[in-house]
Design an enzyme around this catalytic site. Structure first.
Site, PDB file in Angstrom:
ATOM      1  CG  ASP A   1      -2.899  -0.683  -3.762  1.00  0.00           C
ATOM      2  OD1 ASP A   1      -3.871  -0.861  -4.522  1.00  0.00           O
ATOM      3  OD2 ASP A   1      -1.811  -0.231  -4.159  1.00  0.00           O
TER       4      ASP A   1
ATOM      5  CG  HIS B   1       1.214  -7.549  -1.662  1.00  0.00           C
ATOM      6  ND1 HIS B   1       2.145  -7.224  -0.703  1.00  0.00           N
ATOM      7  CD2 HIS B   1       0.632  -6.367  -2.026  1.00  0.00           C
ATOM      8  CE1 HIS B   1       2.132  -5.916  -0.497  1.00  0.00           C
ATOM      9  NE2 HIS B   1       1.225  -5.371  -1.301  1.00  0.00           N
TER      10      HIS B   1
ATOM     11  CG  ASP C   1       3.040 -18.374  -1.576  1.00  0.00           C
ATOM     12  OD1 ASP C   1       2.544 -17.236  -1.689  1.00  0.00           O
ATOM     13  OD2 ASP C   1       2.365 -19.386  -1.333  1.00  0.00           O
TER      14      ASP C   1
ATOM     15  CD  GLU D   1       0.252  -5.375  -5.433  1.00  0.00           C
ATOM     16  OE1 GLU D   1      -0.583  -4.631  -4.892  1.00  0.00           O
ATOM     17  OE2 GLU D   1       1.424  -5.013  -5.681  1.00  0.00           O
TER      18      GLU D   1
END
Length: 522
Positions: free
Chosen positions: A110, A416, A464, A473
């Site tokens: 993020d 991610h 995956d 992530e």
């Protein structure tokens, strides 16, 4: 004496023998001289250097990950072509910070900038500078560290002797909120157009204790951390931080920070605090709880006690520190043994992966443990005691998969990560417009080279899937531990470490006496 004989003082020999002797001397002279001339004037070729070992190859990639996580204004030499300037308005509304809170690193997949995960790299450089130099990455890793510390220095008044706050976070997300925040939106950092709130910690002994590795402002931070009137966790009650980085105890940061400050300043006050029995009790250092043997952003105890064990092994300061240092040395030995399967302290997967986080996102914890164990081995090898190492990350596992992106032929392709999953170009995708890239089954258009993902579960299963962040992530904390472990294990630049460089601030107050014997292992 006949005509065929010739006198050399008291030695009599035949003329024929003399002739062959002279011929032999001349021939020998010509041969030796010719060889000497050839050696001297023949074009010199340096021997080909041996190819880098697998640890070095993985390390070179792991360092690139940090370039991909940079926030702020990037240079063309950043080395990640799909990244650009971002977060240039971070903290722009603050009136007491010139230039705002631009810079630093995004934590994971993020776009939030936390403080807690920014650790470990500095320690590995201090111990293994010669290895970074040998692979040509010393300037690179110094720049990576400076990028982080320059940002951290913006988050508090580092020129003051007393501070009342730290800006502890930029961005964030509320759980299950549809507000355009970092988790709800799936956007490249370059395209963010939503509000990025700044969090302020008016108390934060845990956070300030972690930031103490900064030399500039360290004493100021430590005073803030030790403020008896403000001792509550920086994260407690903050809905934008607590679900993600909730510090459960700040006494481990006191031990960790004071150990580093002693190395940096040679101020005995810090060593006295680090070896205070009361601090040891409050930090639960001697409780021998398995979870407290796991180094993480939340638990610095294993690292702090290893640092203090280092003091005992190589500095041997004696009274009044020896009793607690001996205790930390003993606990460190027990901790290292607990990482071994035969002691049955932690579970292992069938494939041989040590489970240090109860089977969830565990590779970062294993990387940290690998660094501690490898460094401890180097400490012991310096006193003649051998050690061990580990291989799971790079493909020696049931799936034959590398969990480091870009290393080997089989590695995660659906990481991610917002920036890596969205194509670059003139199109800027909105907060929800990026969801199609989050949810697609197609591989990421960009491989985030060097990123170590969360890794498999306790059954060695790995999916995956971009939407399953526990598997795919990457994080700053995970990669920092990975880099530290890799540089400790690589043979580039030679094995071992410089045991004296860390004592550069410590005068020869005590003689470096022979190290005490390590405590008896269980």
């Amino acid at each position: 004496m006949t005509e065929s004989e010739f006198s050399l003082g008291c030695v009599i020999c035949s003329r024929k023998a003399l002739k062959y002797t002279i011929y032999g001397i001349v021939i020998a002279f010509l041969v030796i001289g010719l060889v000497t001339i050839v050696v001297k004037f023949w074009p010199k070729h340096k021997p080909r250097p041996s190819p880098p070992d697998n640890y070095t190859l993985a390390l070179l990639k792991a360092l690139i990950f940090f370039n991909a996580q940079k926030s702020g204004e990037l240079t063309k030499s950043n080395g990640v072509p799909w990244r650009g300037n971002s977060g240039l308005q971070d903290g722009s509304k603050l009136t007491d910070v010139k230039g705002g809170l631009v810079g630093g690193y995004y934590d994971a997949g993020d776009n939030t900038k936390f403080h807690f995960p920014m650790t470990m790299l500095s320690w590995s450089v201090i111990e293994y500078e010669h290895k970074y130099r040998a692979i040509g990455e010393y300037d690179h890793i110094k720049d990576l560290i400076k990028w982080g510390t320059d940002y951290l220095l913006r988050t508090f008044n580092s020129t003051a002797t007393k501070i009342d706050k730290i800006y502890s976070q930029v961005g964030g997300a509320l759980n299950n909120s549809r507000t355009p925040y970092d988790h709800y939106c799936w956007q490249r950092p370059e395209d963010m157009n939503y509000e990025r709130p700044v969090q302020t910690a008016t108390s934060g002994p845990d956070l300030a204790g972690e930031m103490l590795k900064l030399v500039k402002g360290a004493a100021t931070l430590f005073a803030f951390a030790r403020d008896l009137g403000k001792r509550t966790s920086c994260c407690r009650g903050n809905p934008l931080t607590e679900p993600f980085y909730n510090s459960t105890n700040y006494f481990d940061e006191f031990m960790w920070g004071s150990a580093w400050l002693y190395y940096a300043t040679c101020n005995k006050t810090y060593l006295l605090l680090a070896t205070n029995p009361g601090l040891s009790k409050k930090s639960k250092a001697n409780f021998m709880i398995p979870d407290l043997r796991v180094l993480s952003w939340d638990n610095k105890l294993p690292a702090a006690m290893l640092l203090l064990t280092r003091i005992r092994i190589f500095f041997s300061p004696g009274y009044p520190y020896e009793e607690m240092l001996s205790s930390y040395h003993n606990i460190t030995c027990v901790t290292m043994c607990s990482y071994l399967q035969r002691f049955h302290v932690f579970n292992f997967t069938k494939g041989g992966l040590l489970q240090l986080n109860h089977g969830r996102g565990q590779l970062q914890y294993v990387a940290n443990a690998a660094f501690l164990a490898s460094l401890f081995v180097d400490y012991l090898n310096a006193t003649g005691v051998p050690g061990w190492n580990c291989w799971y990350f790079y493909g020696e596992n049931p799936l034959k998969m590398s969990y480091i992106v870009g290393y080997g032929n089989k590695f995660p392709r659906h990481v991610h990560h917002r920036g890596a999953s969205i194509p670059t170009g003139k199109t800027k995708y909105s907060c929800t417009g990026g969801w199609k890239f989050r949810d697609t089954k197609n591989p990421n258009p960009h491989n985030i080279i060097g990123a170590m993902v969360g890794g498999p579960d306790k059954f060695d299963k790995f999916e995956d899937l971009r939407t399953n962040f526990s598997y795919t992530e990457p994080t700053l904390a995970g990669n920092a531990g990975l880099v530290a472990a890799l540089v400790s294990l690589t043979g580039s630049g030679g094995y071992g470490f410089d045991k004296n460089i860390i004592f550069s601030a410590v005068p020869p107050e005590y003689p470096l006496s022979p190290p005490p014997p390590p405590p008896r292992r269980p």
